[in-house]
Design a protein around this motif. Sequence first.
Motif, PDB file in Angstrom:
ATOM      1  N   VAL A 213      56.780   1.301 -32.361  1.00  0.00           N
ATOM      2  CA  VAL A 213      57.153   0.685 -33.636  1.00  0.00           C
ATOM      3  C   VAL A 213      57.108  -0.831 -33.511  1.00  0.00           C
ATOM      4  O   VAL A 213      56.578  -1.523 -34.393  1.00  0.00           O
ATOM      5  N   LEU A 214      57.633  -1.366 -32.417  1.00  0.00           N
ATOM      6  CA  LEU A 214      57.613  -2.817 -32.218  1.00  0.00           C
ATOM      7  C   LEU A 214      56.178  -3.325 -32.092  1.00  0.00           C
ATOM      8  O   LEU A 214      55.837  -4.377 -32.646  1.00  0.00           O
ATOM      9  N   ASN A 215      55.351  -2.588 -31.374  1.00  0.00           N
ATOM     10  CA  ASN A 215      53.946  -2.955 -31.233  1.00  0.00           C
ATOM     11  C   ASN A 215      53.253  -2.987 -32.594  1.00  0.00           C
ATOM     12  O   ASN A 215      52.479  -3.892 -32.901  1.00  0.00           O
ATOM     13  N   SER A 216      53.550  -1.995 -33.428  1.00  0.00           N
ATOM     14  CA  SER A 216      52.965  -1.925 -34.765  1.00  0.00           C
ATOM     15  C   SER A 216      53.426  -3.095 -35.631  1.00  0.00           C
ATOM     16  O   SER A 216      52.628  -3.687 -36.364  1.00  0.00           O
ATOM     17  N   LEU A 217      54.703  -3.435 -35.552  1.00  0.00           N
ATOM     18  CA  LEU A 217      55.221  -4.562 -36.331  1.00  0.00           C
ATOM     19  C   LEU A 217      54.578  -5.876 -35.902  1.00  0.00           C
ATOM     20  O   LEU A 217      54.227  -6.715 -36.738  1.00  0.00           O
ATOM     21  N   ILE A 218      54.404  -6.054 -34.598  1.00  0.00           N
ATOM     22  CA  ILE A 218      53.767  -7.276 -34.100  1.00  0.00           C
ATOM     23  C   ILE A 218      52.314  -7.335 -34.558  1.00  0.00           C
ATOM     24  O   ILE A 218      51.829  -8.383 -34.983  1.00  0.00           O
ATOM     25  N   ARG A 219      51.621  -6.199 -34.500  1.00  0.00           N
ATOM     26  CA  ARG A 219      50.223  -6.155 -34.942  1.00  0.00           C
ATOM     27  C   ARG A 219      50.120  -6.482 -36.441  1.00  0.00           C
ATOM     28  O   ARG A 219      49.239  -7.229 -36.861  1.00  0.00           O
ATOM     29  N   GLN A 220      51.041  -5.946 -37.249  1.00  0.00           N
ATOM     30  CA  GLN A 220      51.027  -6.215 -38.684  1.00  0.00           C
ATOM     31  C   GLN A 220      51.310  -7.696 -38.961  1.00  0.00           C
ATOM     32  O   GLN A 220      50.685  -8.294 -39.840  1.00  0.00           O
ATOM     33  N   ALA A 221      52.227  -8.289 -38.212  1.00  0.00           N
ATOM     34  CA  ALA A 221      52.530  -9.715 -38.392  1.00  0.00           C
ATOM     35  C   ALA A 221      51.307 -10.561 -38.037  1.00  0.00           C
ATOM     36  O   ALA A 221      50.971 -11.517 -38.745  1.00  0.00           O
ATOM     37  N   ARG A 222      50.621 -10.204 -36.963  1.00  0.00           N
ATOM     38  CA  ARG A 222      49.418 -10.938 -36.570  1.00  0.00           C
ATOM     39  C   ARG A 222      48.308 -10.737 -37.607  1.00  0.00           C
ATOM     40  O   ARG A 222      47.554 -11.670 -37.893  1.00  0.00           O
ATOM     41  N   LEU A 223      48.219  -9.531 -38.167  1.00  0.00           N
ATOM     42  CA  LEU A 223      47.221  -9.267 -39.207  1.00  0.00           C
ATOM     43  C   LEU A 223      47.492 -10.137 -40.429  1.00  0.00           C
ATOM     44  O   LEU A 223      46.575 -10.749 -40.985  1.00  0.00           O
ATOM     45  N   VAL A 224      48.746 -10.213 -40.856  1.00  0.00           N
ATOM     46  CA  VAL A 224      49.105 -11.039 -42.018  1.00  0.00           C
ATOM     47  C   VAL A 224      48.751 -12.500 -41.741  1.00  0.00           C
ATOM     48  O   VAL A 224      48.169 -13.183 -42.592  1.00  0.00           O
ATOM     49  N   TRP A 225      49.052 -12.989 -40.551  1.00  0.00           N
ATOM     50  CA  TRP A 225      48.744 -14.381 -40.206  1.00  0.00           C
ATOM     51  C   TRP A 225      47.241 -14.626 -40.263  1.00  0.00           C
ATOM     52  O   TRP A 225      46.786 -15.635 -40.803  1.00  0.00           O
TER      53      TRP A 225
END
Length: 130
Positions: free
Chosen positions: A16-28
């Motif tokens: 879940v944490l990995n997914s959240l970090i990936r989504q944050a990087r995608l948004v950036w």
Amino acid sequence: MSEKMSPPDLGKTAGVLNSLIRQARLVWRLLRDGRVSGWVKLLPVAGILYLLSPVDLLPDITLPGLGEMDDLAVILLALKAFIDLSPPGVVREHLETLMGRRGKPQAGDDLSADSCIDGTYRVLDKNAKK
């Protein structure tokens, strides 16, 4: 008495944490990409402005816990809408880069200027005299 997390629970949390970090990087990455429309980029900005604004759907003081949950929900909805309204080919491209793999463009992908081929052409008219 403290309970230790079992390995499956720890793996699920890490996922879940990995997914959240990936989504944050995608948004950036999408915010910095010129192929994403300016009005779509306003969605995350609007979510952050809502978070900072004194106006709130559920006041944080009168409803402890729930007041923070509505702020989180607005931010998450703004980010989800931002990703959903961004061009699918651009989102896929950034996701593949973040996951360490590159795929071939598919039908319907938005092609960047880097993926176009320049060339010359001439129009041949059957009725023109030689």
